[in-house]
Design a protein around this motif. Structure first.
Motif, PDB file in Angstrom:
ATOM      1  N   LYS A   2     -39.702  -1.821 -48.795  1.00  0.00           N
ATOM      2  CA  LYS A   2     -39.584  -3.252 -49.119  1.00  0.00           C
ATOM      3  C   LYS A   2     -38.142  -3.687 -49.379  1.00  0.00           C
ATOM      4  N   ARG A  17     -36.186  -2.940 -51.762  1.00  0.00           N
ATOM      5  CA  ARG A  17     -35.827  -3.198 -53.161  1.00  0.00           C
ATOM      6  C   ARG A  17     -34.787  -2.180 -53.626  1.00  0.00           C
ATOM      7  N   HIS A  77     -45.679  -2.216 -74.908  1.00  0.00           N
ATOM      8  CA  HIS A  77     -46.940  -2.279 -74.149  1.00  0.00           C
ATOM      9  C   HIS A  77     -46.707  -2.849 -72.755  1.00  0.00           C
ATOM     10  N   PHE A 129     -47.935  -3.313 -68.566  1.00  0.00           N
ATOM     11  CA  PHE A 129     -49.154  -3.818 -67.924  1.00  0.00           C
ATOM     12  C   PHE A 129     -49.318  -3.208 -66.538  1.00  0.00           C
ATOM     13  N   VAL A 165     -45.161  -3.681 -61.005  1.00  0.00           N
ATOM     14  CA  VAL A 165     -45.293  -5.059 -60.523  1.00  0.00           C
ATOM     15  C   VAL A 165     -45.292  -6.076 -61.664  1.00  0.00           C
ATOM     16  N   MET A 166     -45.942  -5.761 -62.774  1.00  0.00           N
ATOM     17  CA  MET A 166     -46.172  -6.760 -63.821  1.00  0.00           C
ATOM     18  C   MET A 166     -44.925  -6.944 -64.678  1.00  0.00           C
ATOM     19  N   ASN A 204     -54.588  -7.933 -75.241  1.00  0.00           N
ATOM     20  CA  ASN A 204     -55.946  -7.395 -75.162  1.00  0.00           C
ATOM     21  C   ASN A 204     -56.917  -8.068 -76.120  1.00  0.00           C
ATOM     22  N   MET A 215     -59.592  -8.667 -73.249  1.00  0.00           N
ATOM     23  CA  MET A 215     -60.751  -7.763 -73.253  1.00  0.00           C
ATOM     24  C   MET A 215     -62.069  -8.456 -73.602  1.00  0.00           C
ATOM     25  N   PRO A 230     -55.547 -14.121 -60.553  1.00  0.00           N
ATOM     26  CA  PRO A 230     -55.299 -13.372 -59.311  1.00  0.00           C
ATOM     27  C   PRO A 230     -56.418 -12.389 -58.990  1.00  0.00           C
ATOM     28  N   MET A 231     -57.081 -11.875 -60.010  1.00  0.00           N
ATOM     29  CA  MET A 231     -58.236 -10.984 -59.813  1.00  0.00           C
ATOM     30  C   MET A 231     -59.346 -11.462 -60.733  1.00  0.00           C
ATOM     31  N   LEU A 264     -60.670  -6.578 -62.234  1.00  0.00           N
ATOM     32  CA  LEU A 264     -59.574  -6.189 -63.122  1.00  0.00           C
ATOM     33  C   LEU A 264     -59.999  -5.025 -64.020  1.00  0.00           C
ATOM     34  N   LEU A 271     -59.632  -1.993 -62.149  1.00  0.00           N
ATOM     35  CA  LEU A 271     -58.223  -1.581 -62.029  1.00  0.00           C
ATOM     36  C   LEU A 271     -57.748  -0.914 -63.324  1.00  0.00           C
ATOM     37  N   ILE A 272     -58.087  -1.509 -64.449  1.00  0.00           N
ATOM     38  CA  ILE A 272     -57.632  -0.983 -65.743  1.00  0.00           C
ATOM     39  C   ILE A 272     -58.316   0.349 -66.048  1.00  0.00           C
ATOM     40  N   ILE A 287     -60.680  -0.037 -75.899  1.00  0.00           N
ATOM     41  CA  ILE A 287     -59.995  -1.178 -76.527  1.00  0.00           C
ATOM     42  C   ILE A 287     -61.007  -2.055 -77.272  1.00  0.00           C
ATOM     43  N   ARG A 337     -61.600   2.101 -60.195  1.00  0.00           N
ATOM     44  CA  ARG A 337     -60.875   2.617 -59.017  1.00  0.00           C
ATOM     45  C   ARG A 337     -60.584   4.099 -59.105  1.00  0.00           C
TER      46      ARG A 337
HETATM   47  N1  3HC Z   1     -50.133   0.040 -58.224  1.00  0.00           N
HETATM   48  C1  3HC Z   1     -48.852  -0.230 -57.825  1.00  0.00           C
HETATM   49  N2  3HC Z   1     -48.541  -1.313 -57.104  1.00  0.00           N
HETATM   50  C2  3HC Z   1     -49.543  -2.138 -56.762  1.00  0.00           C
HETATM   51  C3  3HC Z   1     -50.892  -1.924 -57.129  1.00  0.00           C
HETATM   52  C4  3HC Z   1     -51.157  -0.776 -57.894  1.00  0.00           C
HETATM   53  N3  3HC Z   1     -52.397  -0.495 -58.310  1.00  0.00           N
HETATM   54  N4  3HC Z   1     -51.646  -2.934 -56.638  1.00  0.00           N
HETATM   55  C5  3HC Z   1     -50.814  -3.747 -55.988  1.00  0.00           C
HETATM   56  N5  3HC Z   1     -49.562  -3.270 -56.072  1.00  0.00           N
HETATM   57  C6  3HC Z   1     -48.376  -3.851 -55.480  1.00  0.00           C
HETATM   58  C7  3HC Z   1     -48.493  -3.906 -53.991  1.00  0.00           C
HETATM   59  O1  3HC Z   1     -48.075  -2.687 -53.411  1.00  0.00           O
HETATM   60  C8  3HC Z   1     -47.579  -5.030 -53.671  1.00  0.00           C
HETATM   61  O2  3HC Z   1     -46.261  -4.574 -53.708  1.00  0.00           O
HETATM   62  P1  3HC Z   1     -45.289  -4.736 -52.469  1.00  0.00           P
HETATM   63  O3  3HC Z   1     -44.393  -5.826 -52.884  1.00  0.00           O
HETATM   64  O4  3HC Z   1     -44.636  -3.414 -52.379  1.00  0.00           O
HETATM   65  O5  3HC Z   1     -46.129  -5.051 -51.264  1.00  0.00           O
HETATM   66  C9  3HC Z   1     -47.715  -5.990 -54.858  1.00  0.00           C
HETATM   67  O6  3HC Z   1     -48.293  -5.216 -55.898  1.00  0.00           O
HETATM   68  C10 3HC Z   1     -48.576  -7.157 -54.535  1.00  0.00           C
HETATM   69  O7  3HC Z   1     -49.777  -6.595 -54.049  1.00  0.00           O
HETATM   70  P2  3HC Z   1     -50.664  -7.245 -52.896  1.00  0.00           P
HETATM   71  O8  3HC Z   1     -49.849  -8.194 -52.085  1.00  0.00           O
HETATM   72  O9  3HC Z   1     -51.433  -6.173 -52.194  1.00  0.00           O
HETATM   73  O10 3HC Z   1     -51.792  -7.908 -53.715  1.00  0.00           O
HETATM   74  P3  3HC Z   1     -51.828  -9.149 -54.616  1.00  0.00           P
HETATM   75  O11 3HC Z   1     -50.883 -10.219 -54.245  1.00  0.00           O
HETATM   76  O12 3HC Z   1     -53.275  -9.417 -54.627  1.00  0.00           O
HETATM   77  O13 3HC Z   1     -51.365  -8.624 -56.060  1.00  0.00           O
HETATM   78  C11 3HC Z   1     -51.805  -7.621 -58.139  1.00  0.00           C
HETATM   79  C12 3HC Z   1     -51.930  -7.467 -56.647  1.00  0.00           C
HETATM   80  C13 3HC Z   1     -50.323  -7.708 -58.522  1.00  0.00           C
HETATM   81  C14 3HC Z   1     -52.434  -6.381 -58.755  1.00  0.00           C
HETATM   82  C15 3HC Z   1     -52.534  -8.961 -58.560  1.00  0.00           C
HETATM   83  O14 3HC Z   1     -53.843  -8.957 -58.072  1.00  0.00           O
HETATM   84  C16 3HC Z   1     -52.576  -9.175 -60.038  1.00  0.00           C
HETATM   85  O15 3HC Z   1     -51.618  -9.633 -60.637  1.00  0.00           O
HETATM   86  N6  3HC Z   1     -53.721  -8.810 -60.657  1.00  0.00           N
HETATM   87  C17 3HC Z   1     -53.875  -8.927 -62.112  1.00  0.00           C
HETATM   88  C18 3HC Z   1     -53.295  -7.710 -62.754  1.00  0.00           C
HETATM   89  C19 3HC Z   1     -53.378  -7.779 -64.229  1.00  0.00           C
HETATM   90  O16 3HC Z   1     -53.912  -8.705 -64.850  1.00  0.00           O
HETATM   91  N7  3HC Z   1     -52.849  -6.741 -64.878  1.00  0.00           N
HETATM   92  C20 3HC Z   1     -52.897  -6.617 -66.325  1.00  0.00           C
HETATM   93  C21 3HC Z   1     -54.019  -5.708 -66.694  1.00  0.00           C
HETATM   94  S1  3HC Z   1     -54.213  -5.575 -68.419  1.00  0.00           S
HETATM   95  C22 3HC Z   1     -53.213  -4.320 -68.840  1.00  0.00           C
HETATM   96  O17 3HC Z   1     -52.615  -3.645 -68.051  1.00  0.00           O
HETATM   97  C23 3HC Z   1     -53.126  -4.066 -70.299  1.00  0.00           C
HETATM   98  C24 3HC Z   1     -53.740  -2.770 -70.668  1.00  0.00           C
HETATM   99  O18 3HC Z   1     -53.465  -2.540 -72.026  1.00  0.00           O
HETATM  100  C25 3HC Z   1     -55.215  -2.695 -70.418  1.00  0.00           C
END
Ligand code: 3HC
Length: 293
Positions: free
Chosen positions: A64, A66, A148, A150, A155-156, A198, A202, A233-234, A239, A242-243, A251, A281
């Protein structure tokens, strides 16, 4: 070396304990920012798996544009995977990212204390556990802070920075500086169960699971409502997958036990899925099926 140099130079060492979903992501972010990272886990298999995921993530960064291929190689050369806690002797800053259970975190932090320099700062990536309580277990309450991240960490943007009751102001400043140097946006939050993220997220996920259990809609329907109606977004069930459903359940239990309020009880369907090993996942099945991971 003075720890206040952490914020001034990239040539410092971060110890990350736990090479899983969060730990490997934190390590990747810190390597990309120019730090040396010692990545510690309990077994060679776990630490090698984390290192492999970091290499994959950095390869994606090259694709990419970066980072350059040379920067990727330099970052990987600064990664020191290990299963020896004694290797943390060099760490200026330790970030703990192990299982979300107080007993596990306390045992890991306690065992690291003897190996680390007295001036090293300890941070926990806990999602919900009291920083004050973890700081007491780690034995360095003024140099302990919540950091903490995310999921997915690379990405976050957000990092919650959480001082415990005894955390020194300069420890908070260094944590803020570290998060910023990793390209993240730190938000200071006080030490209450679940912090802000959270405590809000949560119960929403848990309520989505109650809605599924009660047949209000199917999983895709619930997720579509939140994606299309609220611009998330999800959806909450995607989500949760994913978590990790075990993390979501842990939690909710922290919130439930800390506030002693039934509104935080984990949904029975969530408990059942965790008991079945459908963790999202990472196991190939949660509210959706993902095939072999
Ligand atoms: N791991 C690493 N990178 C990831 C990934 C993963 N699981 N999923 C997606 N990505 C990357 C992709 O590779 C892509 O990167 P790139 O620039 O290299 O292409 C980028 O994220 C964007 O992905 P996509 O274009 O495929 O997909 P989206 O635009 O749909 O975005 C997402 C994916 C960023 C995961 C988005 O859906 C999103 O923001 N989802 C919500 C995530 C969220 O709420 N996270 C917080 C969870 S709570 C938490 O973590 C707290 C804990 O205490 C529980």
């Amino acid at each position: 070396m003075e720890t206040d140099q952490i914020v001034k130079s990239p040539n410092h060492t971060i110890g990350v304990v736990g090479a899983g979903q969060m730990g490997h992501g934190i390590a990747q972010v810190m390597l990309r920012a120019g730090y040396t990272v010692i990545l510690l886990d309990a077994t060679k298999f776990l630490v090698d798996a984390g290192a492999k995921r970091i290499a994959k993530g950095l390869a994606r960064d090259v694709e990419k544009e970066r980072v350059t291929a040379a920067q990727r190689d330099q970052a990987l050369a600064r990664l020191k995977p290990t299963i020896e806690p004694a290797d943390f002797a060099e760490a200026d800053f330790v970030i703990e990212a192990v299982t979300e259970k107080f007993e596990v975190k306390a045992a890991v932090l306690g065992s690291l204390e003897a190996h680390c320099r007295a001036d090293a700062i300890f941070a926990s990536n806990t999602s919900s556990i009291s920083i004050t309580r973890l700081a007491a277990a780690a034995g360095r309450p003024t140099k302990f802070v919540g950091l903490h991240f995310f999921n997915p960490v690379p990405v976050m943007k957000l990092v919650e920075v959480i001082p415990g009751l005894q955390t020194a102001p300069e420890t908070v400043e260094k944590a803020v500086a570290l998060a910023t140097s990793g390209g993240k946006t730190p938000v200071r939050v006080n030490d209450f169960p679940g912090f802000v993220s959270n405590r809000v997220l949560m119960p929403m996920i848990n309520e989505a699971i109650f809605s599924l259990m009660e047949g209000v809609a199917d999983a895709a329907g619930i997720d579509n409502v939140m994606k299309l109606g609220m611009n998330h977004p999800m959806g909450p069930l995607e989500l949760a997958d994913l978590i990790g459903l075990d993390v979501c359940r842990d939690i909710m239990l922290v919130l439930y036990e800390s506030f002693r309020d039934s509104k935080y009880r984990p949904c029975p369907l969530l408990e059942k899925m965790v008991a079945a090993g459908w963790l999202g996942r990472k196991t190939g099945r949660g509210f959706y099926e993902y095939g072999k991971q």
